[in-house]
Design a protein around this motif. Structure first.
Motif, PDB file in Angstrom:
ATOM      1  N   ALA A   1       4.923 -16.270  13.563  1.00 42.12           N
ATOM      2  CA  ALA A   1       4.142 -15.476  12.981  1.00 42.12           C
ATOM      3  C   ALA A   1       4.833 -13.915  13.100  1.00 42.12           C
ATOM      4  CB  ALA A   1       2.845 -14.979  13.731  1.00 42.12           C
ATOM      5  N   LEU A   2       5.948 -13.773  13.462  1.00 44.37           N
ATOM      6  CA  LEU A   2       6.741 -12.595  13.361  1.00 44.37           C
ATOM      7  C   LEU A   2       7.832 -12.636  12.529  1.00 44.37           C
ATOM      8  CD1 LEU A   2       6.327 -11.286  17.008  1.00 44.37           C
ATOM      9  CD2 LEU A   2       5.035 -10.620  15.164  1.00 44.37           C
ATOM     10  N   VAL A   3       8.239 -11.632  11.797  1.00 42.85           N
ATOM     11  CA  VAL A   3       9.693 -11.622  11.171  1.00 42.85           C
ATOM     12  C   VAL A   3      10.496 -10.527  12.236  1.00 42.85           C
ATOM     13  CG1 VAL A   3      10.807 -10.383   9.405  1.00 42.85           C
ATOM     14  CG2 VAL A   3       8.655 -11.389   8.921  1.00 42.85           C
ATOM     15  N   ALA A   4      11.618 -11.373  12.568  1.00 45.41           N
ATOM     16  CA  ALA A   4      12.606 -10.422  13.378  1.00 45.41           C
ATOM     17  C   ALA A   4      13.897 -10.001  13.076  1.00 45.41           C
ATOM     18  CB  ALA A   4      13.020 -11.376  14.661  1.00 45.41           C
ATOM     19  N   ARG A   5      14.053  -8.484  12.511  1.00 50.94           N
ATOM     20  CA  ARG A   5      15.299  -7.929  11.831  1.00 50.94           C
ATOM     21  C   ARG A   5      16.363  -7.670  13.022  1.00 50.94           C
ATOM     22  NH1 ARG A   5      13.640  -6.349   6.707  1.00 50.94           N
ATOM     23  NH2 ARG A   5      16.078  -5.934   6.606  1.00 50.94           N
ATOM     24  N   PRO A   6      17.430  -8.188  12.871  1.00 50.64           N
ATOM     25  CA  PRO A   6      18.331  -7.709  13.992  1.00 50.64           C
ATOM     26  C   PRO A   6      18.771  -6.092  13.718  1.00 50.64           C
ATOM     27  CG  PRO A   6      19.419  -9.190  12.347  1.00 50.64           C
ATOM     28  CD  PRO A   6      17.880  -9.125  12.283  1.00 50.64           C
ATOM     29  N   LEU A   7      18.925  -5.605  14.838  1.00 50.90           N
ATOM     30  CA  LEU A   7      19.606  -4.311  14.835  1.00 50.90           C
ATOM     31  C   LEU A   7      20.976  -4.260  15.478  1.00 50.90           C
ATOM     32  CD1 LEU A   7      16.219  -2.145  15.863  1.00 50.90           C
ATOM     33  CD2 LEU A   7      17.061  -2.671  13.601  1.00 50.90           C
ATOM     34  N   GLN A   8      21.602  -2.991  15.402  1.00 47.18           N
ATOM     35  CA  GLN A   8      22.796  -3.089  16.153  1.00 47.18           C
ATOM     36  C   GLN A   8      22.565  -3.254  17.646  1.00 47.18           C
ATOM     37  OE1 GLN A   8      24.631   0.671  15.437  1.00 47.18           O
ATOM     38  NE2 GLN A   8      24.431   0.657  13.079  1.00 47.18           N
ATOM     39  N   SER A   9      23.744  -4.217  18.201  1.00 44.50           N
ATOM     40  CA  SER A   9      23.740  -4.507  19.560  1.00 44.50           C
ATOM     41  C   SER A   9      23.604  -3.423  20.546  1.00 44.50           C
ATOM     42  CB  SER A   9      24.784  -5.396  19.798  1.00 44.50           C
ATOM     43  OG  SER A   9      24.938  -6.689  19.144  1.00 44.50           O
ATOM     44  N   TYR A  10      22.706  -3.860  21.650  1.00 45.60           N
ATOM     45  CA  TYR A  10      22.372  -2.865  22.699  1.00 45.60           C
ATOM     46  C   TYR A  10      23.584  -2.929  23.687  1.00 45.60           C
ATOM     47  CZ  TYR A  10      19.330  -0.259  25.989  1.00 45.60           C
ATOM     48  OH  TYR A  10      18.738   0.716  26.759  1.00 45.60           O
ATOM     49  N   ARG A  11      24.598  -2.093  23.714  1.00 46.31           N
ATOM     50  CA  ARG A  11      25.841  -2.423  24.475  1.00 46.31           C
ATOM     51  C   ARG A  11      25.568  -1.638  25.692  1.00 46.31           C
ATOM     52  NH1 ARG A  11      29.789  -4.878  21.874  1.00 46.31           N
ATOM     53  NH2 ARG A  11      29.640  -5.201  19.777  1.00 46.31           N
ATOM     54  N   LEU A  12      25.952  -2.482  26.785  1.00 42.93           N
ATOM     55  CA  LEU A  12      25.963  -1.733  28.274  1.00 42.93           C
ATOM     56  C   LEU A  12      27.173  -1.187  28.879  1.00 42.93           C
ATOM     57  CD1 LEU A  12      23.137  -4.034  29.688  1.00 42.93           C
ATOM     58  CD2 LEU A  12      22.819  -1.793  28.713  1.00 42.93           C
ATOM     59  N   VAL A  13      27.348  -0.328  29.622  1.00 41.75           N
ATOM     60  CA  VAL A  13      28.584  -0.057  30.257  1.00 41.75           C
ATOM     61  C   VAL A  13      28.384   0.456  31.680  1.00 41.75           C
ATOM     62  CG1 VAL A  13      29.657   0.969  28.050  1.00 41.75           C
ATOM     63  CG2 VAL A  13      28.584   2.478  29.486  1.00 41.75           C
ATOM     64  N   ALA A  14      29.384   0.215  32.258  1.00 41.64           N
ATOM     65  CA  ALA A  14      29.152   0.691  33.938  1.00 41.64           C
ATOM     66  C   ALA A  14      30.021   1.867  34.162  1.00 41.64           C
ATOM     67  CB  ALA A  14      29.948  -0.622  34.792  1.00 41.64           C
ATOM     68  N   CYS A  15      29.360   2.863  34.903  1.00 39.95           N
ATOM     69  CA  CYS A  15      29.593   4.070  35.461  1.00 39.95           C
ATOM     70  C   CYS A  15      29.516   4.426  36.809  1.00 39.95           C
ATOM     71  CB  CYS A  15      29.631   4.981  34.386  1.00 39.95           C
ATOM     72  SG  CYS A  15      27.796   5.168  33.974  1.00 39.95           S
ATOM     73  N   ALA A  16      30.093   5.564  37.097  1.00 32.47           N
ATOM     74  CA  ALA A  16      29.673   6.205  38.291  1.00 32.47           C
ATOM     75  C   ALA A  16      29.951   7.748  38.572  1.00 32.47           C
ATOM     76  CB  ALA A  16      30.057   5.534  39.747  1.00 32.47           C
ATOM     77  N   SER A  17      29.515   8.356  39.538  1.00 31.53           N
ATOM     78  CA  SER A  17      30.094   9.755  39.552  1.00 31.53           C
ATOM     79  C   SER A  17      31.435   9.847  40.053  1.00 31.53           C
ATOM     80  CB  SER A  17      29.168  10.593  40.314  1.00 31.53           C
ATOM     81  OG  SER A  17      29.152  10.122  41.765  1.00 31.53           O
ATOM     82  N   PRO A  18      32.299  10.832  39.908  1.00 34.09           N
ATOM     83  CA  PRO A  18      33.612  11.039  40.409  1.00 34.09           C
ATOM     84  C   PRO A  18      33.340  11.360  42.032  1.00 34.09           C
ATOM     85  CG  PRO A  18      33.143  12.666  38.323  1.00 34.09           C
ATOM     86  CD  PRO A  18      31.885  12.045  38.745  1.00 34.09           C
ATOM     87  N   ALA A  19      32.469  11.595  42.390  1.00 27.46           N
ATOM     88  CA  ALA A  19      31.949  11.801  43.827  1.00 27.46           C
ATOM     89  C   ALA A  19      32.088  10.473  44.521  1.00 27.46           C
ATOM     90  CB  ALA A  19      30.810  12.747  44.398  1.00 27.46           C
ATOM     91  N   TYR A  20      31.378   9.629  43.973  1.00 31.33           N
ATOM     92  CA  TYR A  20      31.232   8.159  44.481  1.00 31.33           C
ATOM     93  C   TYR A  20      32.553   7.634  44.296  1.00 31.33           C
ATOM     94  CZ  TYR A  20      29.776   3.237  44.917  1.00 31.33           C
ATOM     95  OH  TYR A  20      29.703   1.972  45.327  1.00 31.33           O
ATOM     96  N   LEU A  21      33.134   7.499  43.133  1.00 29.75           N
ATOM     97  CA  LEU A  21      34.442   6.943  42.967  1.00 29.75           C
ATOM     98  C   LEU A  21      35.612   7.477  44.108  1.00 29.75           C
ATOM     99  CD1 LEU A  21      34.816   6.793  39.257  1.00 29.75           C
ATOM    100  CD2 LEU A  21      33.798   4.889  40.850  1.00 29.75           C
ATOM    101  N   LEU A  22      35.407   8.681  44.344  1.00 28.16           N
ATOM    102  CA  LEU A  22      36.170   9.346  45.314  1.00 28.16           C
ATOM    103  C   LEU A  22      35.898   8.877  46.840  1.00 28.16           C
ATOM    104  CD1 LEU A  22      38.508  11.296  46.003  1.00 28.16           C
ATOM    105  CD2 LEU A  22      36.975  13.081  46.200  1.00 28.16           C
ATOM    106  N   ALA A  23      34.748   8.510  47.370  1.00 32.97           N
ATOM    107  CA  ALA A  23      34.385   8.237  48.354  1.00 32.97           C
ATOM    108  C   ALA A  23      34.477   6.742  48.824  1.00 32.97           C
ATOM    109  CB  ALA A  23      32.972   8.507  48.654  1.00 32.97           C
ATOM    110  N   HIS A  24      34.323   5.993  47.632  1.00 34.78           N
ATOM    111  CA  HIS A  24      34.169   4.499  47.763  1.00 34.78           C
ATOM    112  C   HIS A  24      35.533   3.575  47.098  1.00 34.78           C
ATOM    113  CE1 HIS A  24      30.424   4.563  49.683  1.00 34.78           C
ATOM    114  NE2 HIS A  24      30.086   5.642  48.827  1.00 34.78           N
ATOM    115  N   GLY A  25      36.206   4.478  46.235  1.00 34.41           N
ATOM    116  CA  GLY A  25      37.146   3.691  45.461  1.00 34.41           C
ATOM    117  C   GLY A  25      36.808   3.148  43.850  1.00 34.41           C
TER     118      GLY A  25
END
Length: 297
Positions: free
Chosen positions: A154-178
């Motif tokens: 019952a629905l038309v589906a039109r693809p849009l640009q892919s939803y890309r995910l990236v991983a990140c953290a704050s400089p403080a977190y990376l300094l404390a935990h590697g």
């Protein structure tokens, strides 16, 4: 003699809702009239389209094939009507749209405001929600849906640009935990969880490098149903966040957050624009579909 296009519409709605009574309610006609339209079609094609029981109707093998053809015919008729309307009318009226919160806030709203500037006689009611909705049941003319789709005739589906995910953290977190060097290093990190996501993506993050996909089981003590709150927690140095690349662009550019595992591609989720296949497309909806596909198709 019953109108054949009306009978096709009745057949499509009956196939969608599973019973004469449900289709009758949607079409504002009696169940007896619904039955007459179905019988008229069956007489025309000289074969049964629906298996009838006391409570529910189901498609026959030929009925499924005929349903596809009916939907194509109705879509072409709607397109022709819309073309005629567009030749002597201006797009106007209210357009109801639904979209996921993060995508809507960071990607869709700027496109909608430009759309409204372009078409001054249209107004938009945009609802942002991560809840899975049925656009036809809840009265939305267009819905942006994130994630894999189940086939819905019952629905038309039109693809849009892919939803890309990236991983990140704050400089403080990376300094404390590697800083993680490999996806498997995330097992030992506090990974922030977005509650509305399905369990697979909330518990397993996927990364790709040179065609090889690595799946990492992640864990963390904080799960929130609002992605902006998770981003605030990441900025405060609490853990590693995975999120929509475009929504994180400002934080990454300013250094508030740092991308981890930059040589790996993060998860990619499909995203589609959905609208009814068997409903006559209004000029305002056609303009919106064209506008969105031009920007993100």
């Amino acid at each position: 003699m019953l109108d054949r296009l009306t009978s096709m519409t009745v057949f499509v709605q009956t196939a969608r809702y599973g019973s004469f009574a449900a289709a009758a309610e949607k079409l504002n006609m009696s169940p007896q009239m619904v039955a007459k339209h179905i019988e008229a079609l069956e007489q025309r094609v000289a074969t049964r389209l629906l298996n009838r029981t006391t409570r529910k109707q189901s498609l026959t093998v030929f009925g499924r094939l005929y349903l596809d053809r009916c939907q194509s015919v109705l879509a072409e008729v709607a397109a022709a009507d819309s073309l005629v309307q567009s030749s002597h009318a201006k797009p106007q009226g209210r357009l109801r749209i639904n979209a996921p919160v993060t995508f809507g806030r960071h990607e869709l709203v700027p496109l909608v405001t430009r759309f409204l500037d372009r078409y001054p006689e249209i107004d938009v009611e945009l609802t942002l929600s991560d809840r899975l909705i049925d656009p036809m049941e809840e009265g939305y003319e267009a819905v942006v849906r994130l994630g894999p789709l189940q086939k819905d005739l019952a629905l038309v589906a039109r693809p849009l640009q892919s939803y890309r995910l990236v991983a990140c953290a704050s400089p403080a977190y990376l300094l404390a935990h590697g800083t993680p060097q490999l996806p498997s290093d995330l097992i030992n990190h506090e990974c922030l969880g977005f509650a509305p996501w399905v369990s697979d993506l909330s518990r397993n993050w996927h990364f790709e490098q040179d065609g090889q996909v690595t799946e990492v089981p992640v864990s963390g003590r904080l799960h929130v149903n609002d992605w902006e709150a998770l981003r605030a927690a990441a900025r405060d140095g609490f853990g590693v966040l995975i999120g929509y690349e475009r929504a994180l662009a400002g934080d990454l550019a300013s250094g508030l957050l740092v991308r981890v595992l930059p040589t790996y591609e993060g998860p990619v989720r499909p995203i589609h624009l959905l609208y009814a296949a068997d409903r006559q497309m209004t000029l305002k909806l056609r303009c919106f579909v064209d506008h969105l596909m031009e920007a993100l198709g």
